[in-house]
Design an enzyme around this catalytic site. Structure first.
Site, short mmCIF file in Angstrom:
data_model
loop_
_atom_site.label_atom_id
_atom_site.label_comp_id
_atom_site.label_asym_id
_atom_site.label_seq_id
_atom_site.Cartn_x
_atom_site.Cartn_y
_atom_site.Cartn_z
N ASP A 1 -4.82 -12.44 4.80
CA ASP A 1 -6.08 -11.83 5.19
C ASP A 1 -7.30 -12.38 4.45
OD1 ASP A 1 -5.13 -10.68 2.90
OD2 ASP A 1 -5.14 -8.65 3.67
N HIS B 1 0.82 -1.22 0.00
CA HIS B 1 0.00 0.00 0.00
C HIS B 1 0.85 1.27 0.00
CE1 HIS B 1 -3.55 -2.40 0.49
NE2 HIS B 1 -3.22 -2.81 1.70
N HIS C 1 -6.31 -7.68 -0.18
CA HIS C 1 -6.40 -6.24 -0.39
C HIS C 1 -5.57 -5.87 -1.62
CE1 HIS C 1 -7.31 -6.57 3.94
NE2 HIS C 1 -8.17 -5.61 3.67
N ASP D 1 -2.51 -11.06 -1.68
CA ASP D 1 -3.15 -10.48 -0.50
C ASP D 1 -4.55 -10.05 -0.94
OD1 ASP D 1 -3.92 -8.06 1.22
OD2 ASP D 1 -2.15 -8.80 2.28
#
Length: 176
Positions: free
Chosen positions: A136, A22, A61, A59
């Protein structure tokens, strides 16, 4: 970067703390301080150790920072398998985006991943692969809605690793 050097030398390496997908070129974001994978890619390119790199982000995300850092660069290919309705709100376009459904199961995820790997390596020939893993997608994770099991996550990571081994590509595993 140390893991990348080891992967080039030995075929594979693990960074227990990396994959800060990120982080933006100029700032940290979403628990990620620095854009470590793009930085490693650029350093390897500057040292003429690689020309091309693929980032496979599993991931759940979207790796918005990695995509921003590497977009518009023909020497890099970004792949993201992610859930839509969670962070980050804005998901810049990767080279290959695949949306997984809310509540994704092992079978659903692994079926998508099989296609993603075949298509990604057909479309792009990297000199090294960085795998931004992430757990996650596990059932019960408070920041996502996946329903994967530990066995499914292990199988996912094995699939990416095996795809790299079959192509004799250095493989860098990060935990994200």
């Amino acid at each position: 970067l140390a893991a990348a050097y080891l992967a080039i030398e030995h075929g594979a390496a693990i960074n227990l703390g990396g994959g800060y997908h990120h982080a933006m070129p100029d700032r940290g974001e979403g628990f990620c301080l620095i854009a470590d994978v793009p930085i490693a890619i650029r350093q390897l390119q500057q040292e003429d150790l690689i020309e091309t790199a693929m980032v496979i982000d599993t991931d759940i995300h979207h790796g918005n920072g990695t995509v921003i850092c590497l977009r518009d660069d023909a020497t890099c290919f970004t792949v993201s398998l992610h859930e839509m309705g969670i962070y980050p709100r804005w998901k810049p376009e990767s080279n290959y985006d695949v949306v997984v459904p809310e509540g994704v199961t092992d079978a659903q995820y692994l079926e998508k991943l099989e296609d993603v790997l075949a298509n990604s390596f057909r479309r792009f020939k990297p000199d090294i692969v960085f795998h931004v893993s992430g757990c996650d997608a596990l059932a019960g994770d408070p920041l996502a809605n996946g329903e994967m099991t530990f066995e499914g996550i292990i199988k996912r990571d094995q699939m990416v690793y095996t795809a790299c081994q079959e192509r004799d590509l250095p493989y860098v595993f990060t935990l994200a």
